[in-house]
Scaffold this active site. Structure first.
Site, PDB file in Angstrom:
ATOM      1  N   LYS A 280      56.409-102.250  97.536  1.00  0.00           N
ATOM      2  CA  LYS A 280      56.947-103.310  96.703  1.00  0.00           C
ATOM      3  C   LYS A 280      55.929-103.695  95.622  1.00  0.00           C
ATOM      4  O   LYS A 280      54.749-103.398  95.811  1.00  0.00           O
ATOM      5  CB  LYS A 280      57.322-104.523  97.549  1.00  0.00           C
ATOM      6  CG  LYS A 280      56.108-105.208  98.206  1.00  0.00           C
ATOM      7  CD  LYS A 280      56.496-106.482  98.840  1.00  0.00           C
ATOM      8  CE  LYS A 280      56.105-107.658  98.019  1.00  0.00           C
ATOM      9  NZ  LYS A 280      54.689-108.044  98.117  1.00  0.00           N
TER      10      LYS A 280
ATOM     11  N   LYS B 103      57.558-105.186 111.592  1.00  0.00           N
ATOM     12  CA  LYS B 103      56.889-106.067 112.559  1.00  0.00           C
ATOM     13  C   LYS B 103      57.721-106.099 113.839  1.00  0.00           C
ATOM     14  O   LYS B 103      58.942-106.185 113.787  1.00  0.00           O
ATOM     15  CB  LYS B 103      56.747-107.480 111.982  1.00  0.00           C
ATOM     16  CG  LYS B 103      55.719-107.531 110.850  1.00  0.00           C
ATOM     17  CD  LYS B 103      55.596-108.937 110.316  1.00  0.00           C
ATOM     18  CE  LYS B 103      54.716-108.972 109.088  1.00  0.00           C
ATOM     19  NZ  LYS B 103      53.378-109.462 109.317  1.00  0.00           N
TER      20      LYS B 103
ATOM     21  N   ARG C 135      42.804 -91.775  89.885  1.00  0.00           N
ATOM     22  CA  ARG C 135      42.166 -91.406  88.607  1.00  0.00           C
ATOM     23  C   ARG C 135      40.650 -91.288  88.729  1.00  0.00           C
ATOM     24  O   ARG C 135      40.024 -90.545  87.995  1.00  0.00           O
ATOM     25  CB  ARG C 135      42.514 -92.452  87.544  1.00  0.00           C
ATOM     26  CG  ARG C 135      43.934 -92.304  87.041  1.00  0.00           C
ATOM     27  CD  ARG C 135      44.314 -93.434  86.140  1.00  0.00           C
ATOM     28  NE  ARG C 135      44.462 -94.676  86.898  1.00  0.00           N
ATOM     29  CZ  ARG C 135      45.201 -95.709  86.530  1.00  0.00           C
ATOM     30  NH1 ARG C 135      45.847 -95.660  85.375  1.00  0.00           N
ATOM     31  NH2 ARG C 135      45.303 -96.791  87.243  1.00  0.00           N
TER      32      ARG C 135
ATOM     33  N   ASP D 226      59.234-102.273 103.202  1.00  0.00           N
ATOM     34  CA  ASP D 226      59.051-103.705 103.395  1.00  0.00           C
ATOM     35  C   ASP D 226      58.328-103.850 104.724  1.00  0.00           C
ATOM     36  O   ASP D 226      58.947-103.664 105.785  1.00  0.00           O
ATOM     37  CB  ASP D 226      60.397-104.426 103.445  1.00  0.00           C
ATOM     38  CG  ASP D 226      60.208-105.925 103.402  1.00  0.00           C
ATOM     39  OD1 ASP D 226      59.325-106.416 104.111  1.00  0.00           O
ATOM     40  OD2 ASP D 226      60.942-106.593 102.656  1.00  0.00           O
ATOM     41  N   HIS D 227      57.036-104.141 104.692  1.00  0.00           N
ATOM     42  CA  HIS D 227      56.292-104.066 105.945  1.00  0.00           C
ATOM     43  C   HIS D 227      56.746-105.129 106.952  1.00  0.00           C
ATOM     44  O   HIS D 227      56.511-105.002 108.143  1.00  0.00           O
ATOM     45  CB  HIS D 227      54.772-104.109 105.706  1.00  0.00           C
ATOM     46  CG  HIS D 227      54.218-105.471 105.438  1.00  0.00           C
ATOM     47  ND1 HIS D 227      54.229-106.042 104.188  1.00  0.00           N
ATOM     48  CD2 HIS D 227      53.636-106.382 106.250  1.00  0.00           C
ATOM     49  CE1 HIS D 227      53.670-107.240 104.256  1.00  0.00           C
ATOM     50  NE2 HIS D 227      53.302-107.475 105.491  1.00  0.00           N
TER      51      HIS D 227
ATOM     52  N   ASP E 263      57.141-112.200  95.041  1.00  0.00           N
ATOM     53  CA  ASP E 263      56.196-111.628  95.996  1.00  0.00           C
ATOM     54  C   ASP E 263      56.724-111.678  97.429  1.00  0.00           C
ATOM     55  O   ASP E 263      56.521-110.744  98.199  1.00  0.00           O
ATOM     56  CB  ASP E 263      54.865-112.407  95.902  1.00  0.00           C
ATOM     57  CG  ASP E 263      53.773-111.786  96.747  1.00  0.00           C
ATOM     58  OD1 ASP E 263      53.596-110.556  96.663  1.00  0.00           O
ATOM     59  OD2 ASP E 263      53.094-112.510  97.508  1.00  0.00           O
TER      60      ASP E 263
ATOM     61  N   HIS F  79      60.543-109.717 101.758  1.00  0.00           N
ATOM     62  CA  HIS F  79      60.377-110.086 103.165  1.00  0.00           C
ATOM     63  C   HIS F  79      61.356-111.184 103.624  1.00  0.00           C
ATOM     64  O   HIS F  79      61.982-111.066 104.669  1.00  0.00           O
ATOM     65  CB  HIS F  79      58.953-110.594 103.426  1.00  0.00           C
ATOM     66  CG  HIS F  79      57.886-109.697 102.880  1.00  0.00           C
ATOM     67  ND1 HIS F  79      57.987-108.334 102.880  1.00  0.00           N
ATOM     68  CD2 HIS F  79      56.681-109.974 102.318  1.00  0.00           C
ATOM     69  CE1 HIS F  79      56.893-107.810 102.361  1.00  0.00           C
ATOM     70  NE2 HIS F  79      56.090-108.791 101.996  1.00  0.00           N
TER      71      HIS F  79
ATOM     72  N   GLU G   9      51.032-118.976 104.638  1.00  0.00           N
ATOM     73  CA  GLU G   9      49.746-118.270 104.687  1.00  0.00           C
ATOM     74  C   GLU G   9      48.622-119.248 104.395  1.00  0.00           C
ATOM     75  O   GLU G   9      48.791-120.183 103.620  1.00  0.00           O
ATOM     76  CB  GLU G   9      49.709-117.194 103.609  1.00  0.00           C
ATOM     77  CG  GLU G   9      50.768-116.140 103.767  1.00  0.00           C
ATOM     78  CD  GLU G   9      50.567-115.053 102.731  1.00  0.00           C
ATOM     79  OE1 GLU G   9      49.807-114.135 103.032  1.00  0.00           O
ATOM     80  OE2 GLU G   9      51.151-115.149 101.637  1.00  0.00           O
TER      81      GLU G   9
END
Ligand code: BG6
Length: 515
Positions: free
Chosen positions: A177, A211, A72, A206-207, A264, A269, A245
């Protein structure tokens, strides 16, 4: 714990001839127009554009391809190019010559997501660039916007004819996602996307699946004869899948306050990791055969018994603490977070897969923010030996065998077993046999976003969610979320934990299985 590093053990984990998925599927895809919606945002600058640049550098993105940023914000091509140049410099991958080549094919198109006129203008510009470059007309639309506008964009892509495929050229939609907020909203979003796109055109990212070590789970399990016979309830006592994390909510409070850790990290994942560990061998390494087997795992997940909710689910939220020697605020003190928020930033859930192979084996799934370490790890703990003939003569504990799959920060698979301590006495110690993927990759590996974009261009859906899988997982998690969110005592069951720790006390037993 000691590490056994003899050449004999090294050979036991020596690389096979076929190390990378791309080797099996072959080369660079045909040129295409990559249209990124939400291009003024963080994801484009931090992940997507650097991934495209690396693909170009590695010969995996055809130089005739066009990248079109759409958002935008008012910007022209030059401003957008300056931003992307900065993004490459920030990622420390800027190369002048390659940039000159790439910048010519980089454009910006301002668009309000609900304006039909502006989609028509986009279609016209795309047509012109494609004609100038003779790039074949393939189109990839990447939704890197807030999820609230996914439906609107898909609808307008459909109406403006941009979703139409021809014999010669594809039109694909890549969706980040979260895919929905619960089961009903995921179904509604899917229905909207399907009004414009067929299932084979939709790529739900889904990253984690991209992997390197996650991809390797299937090869490890089904490319070797020795592991599969013991991969079941008879030999395995428990499985822990964890992703911890150090970072907190960062600048994403607006999203995270509504999502929390279950939406999340678990709905996507963690469920993917679980399914790869638990699936039955697919008949072929082919996207739908593999995804069929994953869905069977999700459908076999035992529904949560409400009366055992607190026994099988620990929720937590980080309080103030110290991470890497630095004092950090509590979740409730983060910018954009309510001071009375009951959003969980940590969860430990025990799941059971009700089928012949896994009956009775607990799958402990854990994820949290502001924990002591960044660590994504799967631990398979095997059963104790049925009878210890050494119990009266040997010293030391007979720890069970463990297979540890490290996804991040290491990329490794280790097998832990018992060995005798050299010397006259009979003593045990656990030792480790380890194969490190990163040591071998030496620059040939792709980062998760490179792999995701490459596979979309190749049309390979192996590493993407299929809608039945999304729904089966929401079907499992939605009742849990309802129970957690609707009950009046949610706060009482939300365990605070100091930032920089390993989470609430109630889950420490599971955390210990990780080390
Ligand atoms: C994202 C989540 O999907 O995955 C983030 O939205 C999380 O909250 C991230 O930080 C973790 O990914 P990785 O690859 O760093 O483990």
């Amino acid at each position: 714990m000691d590490s056994v590093s003899s050449s004999a053990l090294g050979r036991a984990f020596a690389p096979s001839a076929l190390t990378h998925g791309e080797c099996a599927r072959g080369g660079a895809p045909a040129p295409c127009s990559l249209v990124i919606f939400g291009a003024s945002g963080d994801l484009t600058a931090r992940k997507l554009f650097p991934a495209l640049f690396r693909l170009l550098r590695g010969g995996l993105l055809d130089p005739r391809s066009t990248v079109v940023g759409v958002a935008r914000s008012g910007m022209d091509d030059d401003m957008f190019r300056r931003r992307m140049k900065q993004a490459l410099q920030d990622a420390d991958i800027f190369e002048e010559d390659l940039w000159e080549q790439c910048a010519q094919n980089l454009h910006y198109h301002q668009l309000h997501y609900d304006s039909p006129k502006e989609y028509a203008a986009l279609a016209k510009r795309l047509g012109q660039w494609e004609a100038e470059r003779g790039d074949g007309g393939n189109r990839l639309f990447y939704l890197a916007t807030p999820p609230t506008v996914y439906g609107t964009i898909a609808e307008h892509l459909g109406r403006s004819g941009l979703a139409r495929e021809t014999e010669e050229a594809y039109a694909r939609l890549v969706v980040e996602k979260p895919f929905g907020h619960d089961l009903p909203s995921a179904r509604a979003l899917d229905a909207t996307l399907h009004e414009a796109f067929a299932e084979h055109q939709i790529f739900r990212i889904d990253h984690y699946l991209a992997k390197e070590t996650v991809q390797n789970i299937l090869l490890f399990r089904f490319g070797n004869a020795v592991f599969e016979p013991i991969w079941n309830r008879r030999y395995i006592a428990s499985i822990t899948c964890a992703s911890s994390e150090k970072i907190g909510v960062e600048h994403r409070a607006g999203y995270y306050e509504h999502a929390g850790v279950l939406r999340d990290m678990f709905q996507n994942h963690m469920m993917q990791i679980l399914s790869l560990v638990a699936i039955e061998p697919p008949a072929l390494f082919e996207a739908d055969r593999v995804r069929d087997e994953k869905v069977k795992v999700y459908r076999a997940l035992r529904p949560f018994a409400p009366e055992r909710l607190r026994e099988h689910l620990v929720l937590g939220q980080y309080a103030r603490g110290v991470v890497d020697g630095r004092e950090v605020p509590a979740y409730r003190e983060e910018r954009g977070v309510s001071t009375s928020s009951i959003t969980p930033t940590f969860a430990m859930l025990t799941a059971y897969v009700d089928n012949w192979r896994w009956q009775g084996v607990p799958f402990h799934i854990m994820s949290g923010k502001r924990l002591q370490e960044k660590l994504t790890r799967i631990v398979i703990t095997f059963r104790d030996v049925p009878h210890s003939m050494f119990r009266d003569v040997a010293q030391g504990d007979m720890a069970p065998n463990r297979l540890v799959v490290d996804v991040a920060p290491d990329n490794a698979i280790s097998l832990q077993f018992q060995a005798k301590v050299p010397g006259a006495q009979l003593c045990f110690r656990p030792v480790t046999m380890r194969y490190d993927f990163s040591a071998e990759a030496s620059g040939t590996g792709l980062d998760a976003y490179e792999k995701v974009v490459l596979d979309c261009m190749l049309g390979d859906q192996m590493l993407f969610w299929r809608q039945d899988g999304v729904e089966a997982c929401w079907g499992y998690l939605t009742p849990i979320l309802d129970l957690c969110e609707a009950c009046g005592d949610a706060e009482e069951h939300l365990h605070p934990y100091p930032a920089g720790s390993w989470g609430p006390q109630a889950s420490l037993k599971t955390v210990r299985t990780l080390f």
